[in-house]
Motif scaffolding. Structure first.
Motif, PDB file in Angstrom:
ATOM      1  N   PRO A 128       0.804  -1.227   0.000  1.00 62.25           N
ATOM      2  CA  PRO A 128       0.000   0.000   0.000  1.00 62.25           C
ATOM      3  C   PRO A 128       0.838   1.278   0.000  1.00 62.25           C
ATOM      4  O   PRO A 128       0.474   2.254  -0.659  1.00 62.25           O
ATOM      5  CB  PRO A 128      -0.827  -0.110   1.286  1.00 62.25           C
ATOM      6  CG  PRO A 128      -0.869  -1.560   1.602  1.00 62.25           C
ATOM      7  CD  PRO A 128       0.415  -2.137   1.085  1.00 62.25           C
ATOM      8  N   ARG A 155       2.179   1.833  -3.594  1.00 65.70           N
ATOM      9  CA  ARG A 155       1.102   2.326  -4.458  1.00 65.70           C
ATOM     10  C   ARG A 155       0.771   3.782  -4.147  1.00 65.70           C
ATOM     11  O   ARG A 155       0.616   4.599  -5.055  1.00 65.70           O
ATOM     12  CB  ARG A 155      -0.141   1.451  -4.305  1.00 65.70           C
ATOM     13  CG  ARG A 155       0.011   0.091  -4.960  1.00 65.70           C
ATOM     14  CD  ARG A 155      -1.326  -0.617  -5.145  1.00 65.70           C
ATOM     15  NE  ARG A 155      -2.249  -0.432  -4.037  1.00 65.70           N
ATOM     16  CZ  ARG A 155      -2.541  -1.359  -3.138  1.00 65.70           C
ATOM     17  NH1 ARG A 155      -1.979  -2.545  -3.199  1.00 65.70           N
ATOM     18  NH2 ARG A 155      -3.390  -1.123  -2.179  1.00 65.70           N
ATOM     19  N   ALA A 156       0.669   4.120  -2.868  1.00 67.55           N
ATOM     20  CA  ALA A 156       0.305   5.487  -2.479  1.00 67.55           C
ATOM     21  C   ALA A 156       1.358   6.498  -2.914  1.00 67.55           C
ATOM     22  O   ALA A 156       1.025   7.571  -3.432  1.00 67.55           O
ATOM     23  CB  ALA A 156       0.099   5.557  -0.963  1.00 67.55           C
ATOM     24  N   GLN A 165       1.260   6.947  -6.746  1.00 66.74           N
ATOM     25  CA  GLN A 165       0.068   7.712  -7.118  1.00 66.74           C
ATOM     26  C   GLN A 165       0.204   9.188  -6.745  1.00 66.74           C
ATOM     27  O   GLN A 165      -0.236  10.060  -7.479  1.00 66.74           O
ATOM     28  CB  GLN A 165      -1.171   7.127  -6.429  1.00 66.74           C
ATOM     29  CG  GLN A 165      -1.675   5.859  -7.047  1.00 66.74           C
ATOM     30  CD  GLN A 165      -2.299   6.121  -8.396  1.00 66.74           C
ATOM     31  OE1 GLN A 165      -3.121   7.010  -8.558  1.00 66.74           O
ATOM     32  NE2 GLN A 165      -1.888   5.359  -9.395  1.00 66.74           N
ATOM     33  N   GLU A 166       0.807   9.432  -5.599  1.00 68.93           N
ATOM     34  CA  GLU A 166       1.008  10.812  -5.148  1.00 68.93           C
ATOM     35  C   GLU A 166       1.940  11.548  -6.117  1.00 68.93           C
ATOM     36  O   GLU A 166       1.743  12.714  -6.423  1.00 68.93           O
ATOM     37  CB  GLU A 166       1.628  10.773  -3.749  1.00 68.93           C
ATOM     38  CG  GLU A 166       1.734  12.089  -3.048  1.00 68.93           C
ATOM     39  CD  GLU A 166       2.277  11.911  -1.648  1.00 68.93           C
ATOM     40  OE1 GLU A 166       3.270  12.583  -1.328  1.00 68.93           O
ATOM     41  OE2 GLU A 166       1.723  11.091  -0.877  1.00 68.93           O
TER      42      GLU A 166
END
Length: 152
Positions: A12, A15-16, A19-20
């Motif tokens: 996670p 991914r975060a 994406q950020e």
């Protein structure tokens, strides 16, 4: 203290952070890519995406003698959260990756500092701090675009 560790593409935090950095960017699940997460305490502060099977030497004047079995390591993405910049996070990620490349017996570490104007100078300076320099391209290319740190 900054802790760097390998992360799974589905992690996670990986991914975060991706994406950020670039909304819509996803971690590759092919198994080719290596993901490193830097944490300050328990908070994810940065991510590096790369691999140890770079072999596109033909465009680089000083490396075109290398063959497909002469594998290098490639940094495809490096992102540090704005709140954690200038605290050594990117340095820690690059140090970890370069040491891993040596252990993998890579002939060189290769990075492409994005063409995007904003932050490009800082990306180039960071790479140079870690020993990467622009490689001379073959005449077909106007300007150098890849930075390389020879390891062997």
């Amino acid at each position: 203290m900054i802790i760097v560790e390998r992360a799974e593409p589905g992690d996670p935090a990986t991914r975060a952070l991706l994406q950020e950095w670039k909304p819509g960017k996803k971690a590759s699940t092919t198994g080719r890519f290596l993901y490193l997460i830097a944490r300050i305490g328990t908070e994810p502060a940065g991510v590096l995406e790369g691999h140890h099977d770079y072999g596109s030497w033909s465009d680089l004047k000083d490396y075109c003698h290398l063959g497909e079995n002469d594998l290098g390591s490639y940094i495809s993405s490096l992102y540090v959260r704005p709140a954690h910049r200038r605290q050594g996070v990117a340095d820690a990620l690059l140090d970890w990756f370069i040491e891993d490349a040596r252990q993998e017996r890579s002939v060189a570490v290769v990075a492409h500092p994005d063409e995007e104007g904003r932050g490009r100078g800082a990306r180039i300076a960071l790479n140079q701090k870690h020993g990467l320099e622009f490689a001379r391209p073959l005449e077909a290319w106007d300007e150098p675009w890849l930075m390389v740190l020879p390891l062997s």
